[in-house]
Design a protein around this motif. Structure first.
Motif, PDB file in Angstrom:
ATOM      1  N   ALA A   1       6.421 106.007   6.252  1.00 14.03           N
ATOM      2  CA  ALA A   1       6.553 104.616   6.680  1.00 14.03           C
ATOM      3  C   ALA A   1       7.902 104.007   6.306  1.00 14.03           C
ATOM      4  CB  ALA A   1       5.425 103.779   6.075  1.00 14.03           C
TER       5      ALA A   1
ATOM      6  N   LEU B   1       9.007 103.535   3.232  1.00 17.01           N
ATOM      7  CA  LEU B   1       8.841 102.676   2.051  1.00 17.01           C
ATOM      8  C   LEU B   1       9.002 103.434   0.751  1.00 17.01           C
ATOM      9  CD1 LEU B   1       5.701 100.635   3.211  1.00 17.01           C
ATOM     10  CD2 LEU B   1       8.118 100.060   3.506  1.00 17.01           C
TER      11      LEU B   1
ATOM     12  N   MET C   1       3.934 106.672   2.175  1.00 12.24           N
ATOM     13  CA  MET C   1       5.051 105.781   1.855  1.00 12.24           C
ATOM     14  C   MET C   1       6.358 106.337   2.399  1.00 12.24           C
ATOM     15  SD  MET C   1       3.949 103.073   0.061  1.00 12.24           S
ATOM     16  CE  MET C   1       5.294 102.505  -0.983  1.00 12.24           C
TER      17      MET C   1
ATOM     18  N   ALA D   1       1.557 101.052   4.575  1.00 12.09           N
ATOM     19  CA  ALA D   1       2.142 102.390   4.649  1.00 12.09           C
ATOM     20  C   ALA D   1       1.255 103.336   5.450  1.00 12.09           C
ATOM     21  CB  ALA D   1       2.362 102.928   3.235  1.00 12.09           C
TER      22      ALA D   1
END
Length: 737
Positions: A288, A290, A285, A515
């Motif tokens: 990516a 995120l 995460m 992700a």
């Protein structure tokens, strides 16, 4: 004669018709027109609505200056300088008459910088708690203040109140309790006895690393540690934090319906508890772009408040009698604020959540009273409110990232080309959808560029494809996952939430798939060595200049940003890195340019810190197999060759006793000697001796052999309360070390 004299006087001193007023110059001179002050005055007079946000910048500058100035004397000197500048502006009579805006700017900015410095200084004196002097082990009795379950790490994190054994003062500590050692249920307010180990909060391992000691100082923590024996519950107490207990119960309820990382993500979106998210998924995460979805902040709070505001407003509009007598936006805003407050309390009232809630309240107030909901002035007011309450957050990545992202949104929303792009028009819905998706992508890319320097400065890594991932992930989270989780919790009251939990599980799996896919791309993450404060200041100054002004002068902000990006390409990788305890040493092999690590068995924390400072994602080479390195049981001799010149480094591997004569001979051969213990005076390398005596003063350090420069942790600490040099090392033993 008289007539001639009179004629002469009249010719030399002509009398102007029209009175005394016309005898003065009709306009100021060219020198005044072309002066810098006149140009600045003209500029400020035309920027009435964009001057105010700079007061928030000045407040933050005063707080940042307190962090980077070294001692109380320099803090006091800054305050004196600000007062002197304000007094000058008050008594600047020429400025009062000819340059009122410049005078107002000097006066207000100096006073606001003073307020920012005094705010953080006062905050530090009130909440800061000195760390324990040294590591201690033993049996402790404490009261549980908070409990955070972390099943993904197979442990619980406890915040405890106890008495320091040596001084008897009351301190707050944070310890990790392995799940295997928790034999009885624990709750806040319980009194427990345990055997454990407490250490002072750790300073950065290397220059530019995460400063946990500073964060602990403002959190009131005096120590961290671990529990090494089963916990004995002495008493359950008189009851703890009811809201915290309910939050923990809700997290457990969610993770029983959703196993693994999906349950951890659902709990994080609901209660802010990220303990059940697997480390691999959490890293994916982050890579990516995120990770912001896992921390309850502006996105989540605004989604909850916006949903409640919209639903309440639409429902109340169905009743004409009510709509004609009550201002529905105010009533809907009140309901949205109540929902936001409940969500903030439910999620633990963390600083990012409180910051987002305060900002949302300002937006609701603006909407209720018919004002512009998002503007730079409103953002500045929110920033000042946050900095007055938590001035230490100005140096944290959470504050910087959240306000940078919102500033980009506001700046793009007020840009005329984008306004024309989104203006209502008669067209088919596919074309409208394409325009909205294009706007989302442009916004995501702009935010990604704005956040990249902040991520590189604090974390030494940044995701490059976050804008693409967020185009899908943000709508998926706010429009699908969060409603599914809320609906499932609501239906669980009557035992019908099972099907919705199934849908939520698949939606979260889709988020994790995004992700993992983005993070697996070869160029998804950019890593860099430690960025200096000056590089970061260029990005911040350019970004603020580009975002806060609304005229063409804002384009000048591109210059410092471009200089910052150019400087990033020139950041050198340090040749040698030494941790504050001297145990973890790494260096860059000149031939392969890969990181070499002295101890292959070092923990993940030391390994991650070394890789961050070196700006690499490749697994380090073991020193015993590295080229140009010869190791025995006691030392490693390293030859670092740059061109035709070679530097010889001697690194101690352990604490074995070495005859002083042999040690002195080896030191004389080396340019740099590194050891975790204190070295005798007879150890005299050609350039630098890094031993316990030096590391106690400097903390961790990096060495650049080409420029013969050393960068230390202590250089960025000053005399702040959270930085205390280590106790003096053991005395030298004659003949041995």
């Amino acid at each position: 004669m008289a007539s001639h004299a009179a004629t002469t006087v009249d010719f030399e001193r002509p009398v102007l018709a029209g009175g005394a007023a016309l005898q003065h110059r009709p306009w100021i001179s060219k020198s005044h027109l072309s002066s810098g002050l006149a140009g600045v005055e003209c500029f400020l007079s035309n920027c009435s609505f964009t001057r105010a946000p700079w007061l928030a910048v000045a407040f933050g500058t005063g707080a940042i200056a307190w962090f980077f100035l070294s001692s109380a004397a320099t803090w006091a000197a800054l305050c004196v300088v600000c007062v002197a500048i304000a007094l000058f502006a008050l008594n600047w009579h020429v400025g009062s008459a000819r340059f009122p805006y410049i005078r107002q700017a000097i006066l207000s900015l100096s006073l606001v910088v003073l307020a920012g410095c005094l705010s953080i200084w006062t905050r530090s004196e009130i909440v800061g708690q000195p760390a324990i002097e040294r590591t201690m082990s033993g049996i402790f009795t404490a009261r549980v203040l908070s409990l955070e379950e972390q099943p993904a790490l197979q442990r619980d994190r406890l915040t405890l109140a106890l008495r320091e054994p040596r001084s008897g003062r009351s301190i707050k500590v944070r310890v990790n309790l392995p799940t295997a050692l928790r034999e009885q249920p624990l709750s806040t307010g319980a009194v427990i006895r345990f055997r454990g180990r407490l250490t002072p909060p750790a300073s950065p391992m290397f220059p530019g690393g995460y400063d946990f000691a500073r964060a602990a100082w403002f959190s009131g923590l005096s120590a961290t540690g671990s529990i090494t024996s089963p916990v004995e519950v002495i008493s359950l107490g008189r009851g703890g934090d009811w809201l915290a207990d309910q939050r923990a119960a809700l997290s457990r309820h969610i993770t029983t319906h959703l196993a693994g990382s999906p349950g951890g993500i659902a709990a994080a979106l609901t209660t802010g508890d990220m303990g059940a998210i697997g480390q691999g998924d959490a890293q994916a995460m982050r890579d990516a772009g995120l990770a912001h979805l896992l921390s309850i902040s502006g996105l989540h709070v605004s989604a909850v408040i916006g949903c409640v505001y919209f639903v309440v407003l639409r429902l109340l509009a169905l009743f004409p009698a009510l709509a004609l007598r009550v201002r529905l936006p105010i009533l809907a805003a009140t309901c949205g604020a109540a929902a936001g407050l409940g969500y903030t309390l439910l999620s633990g009232s963390q600083v990012p959540t409180m910051r987002a809630f305060l900002g949302a309240l300002l937006v609701l107030a603006a909407m209720a009273w018919g004002r512009e909901a998002l503007s730079m002035r409103l953002l500045a007011v929110a920033a000042v409110i946050v900095l007055v309450i938590w001035p230490e957050s100005v140096v944290g990545p959470s504050f910087q990232m959240s306000f940078a992202a919102v500033m980009v949104l506001v700046a793009l929303g007020n840009a005329e080309p984008l306004k024309r792009w989104l203006a209502p028009r008669e067209e088919a819905w596919p074309f409208k959808a394409v325009r909205n998706l294009t706007m989302i992508l442009i916004t995501g890319i702009a935010i990604e560029f704005a956040l990249m320097p902040i991520a590189l400065f604090h974390f030494h890594r940044a995701g490059l494809y976050g804008s693409v991932a967020n185009v899908i992930a943000i709508p998926l989270t706010t429009l699908v996952i969060m409603p599914f989780v809320a609906l499932a919790l609501l239906l669980d009251v009557v035992g019908l939430g099972g099907p919705v939990w199934w849908l939520a599980n698949h939606a979260i799996d889709a988020l994790l798939a995004i992700a993992r896919f983005i993070a697996a791309e070869p160029r998804a993450v950019r890593v860099m060595p430690t960025m200096s404060g000056w590089h970061f200041a260029l990005f911040v100054a350019g970004g603020l200049w580009l975002g806060l002004w609304d005229s063409r002068i804002r384009l000048w902000g591109i210059l410092p940003i471009a200089a910052g990006f150019f400087g990033l390409m020139l950041i050198p990788v340090p040749d040698i890195m030494v941790s504050g305890d001297g145990r973890h040493v790494g260096w860059i092999d000149p031939e392969s340019h890969r990181l070499v690590m002295l101890r292959a068995g070092s923990g993940d924390f030391a390994l991650d810190n070394l890789m961050e400072v070196a700006g690499t994602r490749e697994v380090p080479i073991n020193a015993q197999t590295a080229p140009g390195t010869r190791c025995n049981a006691d030392f490693c001799a390293v030859e670092l060759r740059h061109g035709v010149e070679a530097r010889h480094v001697l690194i101690a591997r352990g604490r074995a006793i070495v005859p002083e004569m042999q040690l002195s001979e080896a030191c004389g051969w080396a340019d740099v000697v590194i050891a975790e213990r204190r070295l005798p005076r007879t150890c005299r390398p050609k350039w630098l001796k890094v031993d316990r005596q030096m590391l106690d003063r400097t903390g961790g350090l990096t060495i650049d052999l080409a420029s013969r420069s050393v960068t230390t942790v202590a250089e960025g600490q000053g005399n702040h309360g959270w930085w205390k040099p280590a106790a003096p090392a053991m005395v030298e033993r004659k003949g041995w070390y």
